[in-house]
Design a protein around this motif. Sequence first.
Motif, PDB file in Angstrom:
ATOM      1  N   THR A 121      -3.928   3.929   5.919  1.00 20.82           N
ATOM      2  CA  THR A 121      -4.890   2.865   6.188  1.00 20.82           C
ATOM      3  C   THR A 121      -4.253   1.495   5.983  1.00 20.82           C
ATOM      4  OG1 THR A 121      -6.800   4.219   5.587  1.00 20.82           O
ATOM      5  CG2 THR A 121      -7.063   1.824   5.425  1.00 20.82           C
ATOM      6  N   ALA A 122      -4.319   0.665   7.022  1.00 19.27           N
ATOM      7  CA  ALA A 122      -3.687  -0.661   6.977  1.00 19.27           C
ATOM      8  C   ALA A 122      -3.969  -1.381   8.286  1.00 19.27           C
ATOM      9  CB  ALA A 122      -2.175  -0.528   6.785  1.00 19.27           C
ATOM     10  N   VAL A 123      -3.615  -2.648   8.306  1.00 15.00           N
ATOM     11  CA  VAL A 123      -3.544  -3.378   9.568  1.00 15.00           C
ATOM     12  C   VAL A 123      -2.132  -3.158  10.114  1.00 15.00           C
ATOM     13  CG1 VAL A 123      -3.657  -5.610  10.722  1.00 15.00           C
ATOM     14  CG2 VAL A 123      -5.220  -5.094   8.826  1.00 15.00           C
ATOM     15  N   TYR A 124      -2.054  -2.718  11.352  1.00 18.39           N
ATOM     16  CA  TYR A 124      -0.775  -2.428  11.979  1.00 18.39           C
ATOM     17  C   TYR A 124      -0.402  -3.569  12.935  1.00 18.39           C
ATOM     18  CZ  TYR A 124      -0.585   2.248  10.067  1.00 18.39           C
ATOM     19  OH  TYR A 124      -0.496   3.320   9.203  1.00 18.39           O
ATOM     20  N   TYR A 125       0.849  -4.013  12.816  1.00 13.63           N
ATOM     21  CA  TYR A 125       1.354  -5.123  13.600  1.00 13.63           C
ATOM     22  C   TYR A 125       2.529  -4.695  14.460  1.00 13.63           C
ATOM     23  CZ  TYR A 125      -1.209  -8.033  10.246  1.00 13.63           C
ATOM     24  OH  TYR A 125      -2.190  -8.605   9.463  1.00 13.63           O
ATOM     25  N   CYS A 126       2.533  -5.204  15.661  1.00 14.29           N
ATOM     26  CA  CYS A 126       3.661  -5.064  16.569  1.00 14.29           C
ATOM     27  C   CYS A 126       4.528  -6.314  16.427  1.00 14.29           C
ATOM     28  CB  CYS A 126       3.110  -4.932  17.989  1.00 14.29           C
ATOM     29  SG  CYS A 126       4.295  -4.994  19.308  1.00 14.29           S
ATOM     30  N   ALA A 183      -1.398  -2.992   4.003  1.00 13.90           N
ATOM     31  CA  ALA A 183      -2.617  -2.513   3.355  1.00 13.90           C
ATOM     32  C   ALA A 183      -3.160  -3.609   2.439  1.00 13.90           C
ATOM     33  CB  ALA A 183      -2.319  -1.247   2.565  1.00 13.90           C
ATOM     34  N   PRO A 184      -4.448  -3.561   2.127  1.00 15.43           N
ATOM     35  CA  PRO A 184      -5.032  -4.583   1.248  1.00 15.43           C
ATOM     36  C   PRO A 184      -4.296  -4.676  -0.084  1.00 15.43           C
ATOM     37  CG  PRO A 184      -6.749  -3.288   2.274  1.00 15.43           C
ATOM     38  CD  PRO A 184      -5.457  -2.616   2.620  1.00 15.43           C
ATOM     39  N   GLY A 185      -3.934  -5.887  -0.452  1.00 13.43           N
ATOM     40  CA  GLY A 185      -3.272  -6.107  -1.732  1.00 13.43           C
ATOM     41  C   GLY A 185      -1.802  -5.728  -1.764  1.00 13.43           C
ATOM     42  N   LYS A 186      -1.266  -5.335  -0.626  1.00 14.59           N
ATOM     43  CA  LYS A 186       0.141  -4.925  -0.579  1.00 14.59           C
ATOM     44  C   LYS A 186       0.915  -5.796   0.402  1.00 14.59           C
ATOM     45  CE  LYS A 186      -0.575  -0.094  -1.868  1.00 14.59           C
ATOM     46  NZ  LYS A 186      -0.250   1.323  -1.529  1.00 14.59           N
ATOM     47  N   GLU A 187       2.241  -5.749   0.266  1.00 15.25           N
ATOM     48  CA  GLU A 187       3.087  -6.489   1.181  1.00 15.25           C
ATOM     49  C   GLU A 187       3.197  -5.750   2.522  1.00 15.25           C
ATOM     50  OE1 GLU A 187       6.039  -8.693  -2.045  1.00 15.25           O
ATOM     51  OE2 GLU A 187       6.854  -7.279  -0.589  1.00 15.25           O
TER      52      GLU A 187
END
Length: 123
Positions: free
Chosen positions: A91-96, A40-44
């Motif tokens: 809400t976040a960018v999800y990565y495989c 998520a924005p601003g998070k690890e």
Amino acid sequence: QVQLVESGGGLVPAGGSLRLSCAASVGTFSNYYMGWFRQAPGKEREFVATISRDGTVTYYTDSVKGRFTISRDNAKNTVDLQMNQLKPEDTAVYYCAARRGGTSFQSVDYNYWGQGTQVTVSS
């Protein structure tokens, strides 16, 4: 070399569902443990779920247990993340990600990453 491509992200209202998919270009997909992470924005970047090479063992972070399901199809070289009852905090960018070792919840242990797909949950 392993290449991972995610798809399926988008904008969804709270309570809705999305299914993310990750397609792997790799010699023997079943040699790899697969994981989903999110940032998520601003998070690890944080662990979401992981699945064993044969798909029989799965682990989830506590916040998604009962809502998300990870699965894989070794014949198609894909790993999916079914996300139900979505919340704004998802809400976040999800990565495989892929790794050849055993189960791990740590992003540093994964050798290969996709480019990410954006998931936005509106309140």
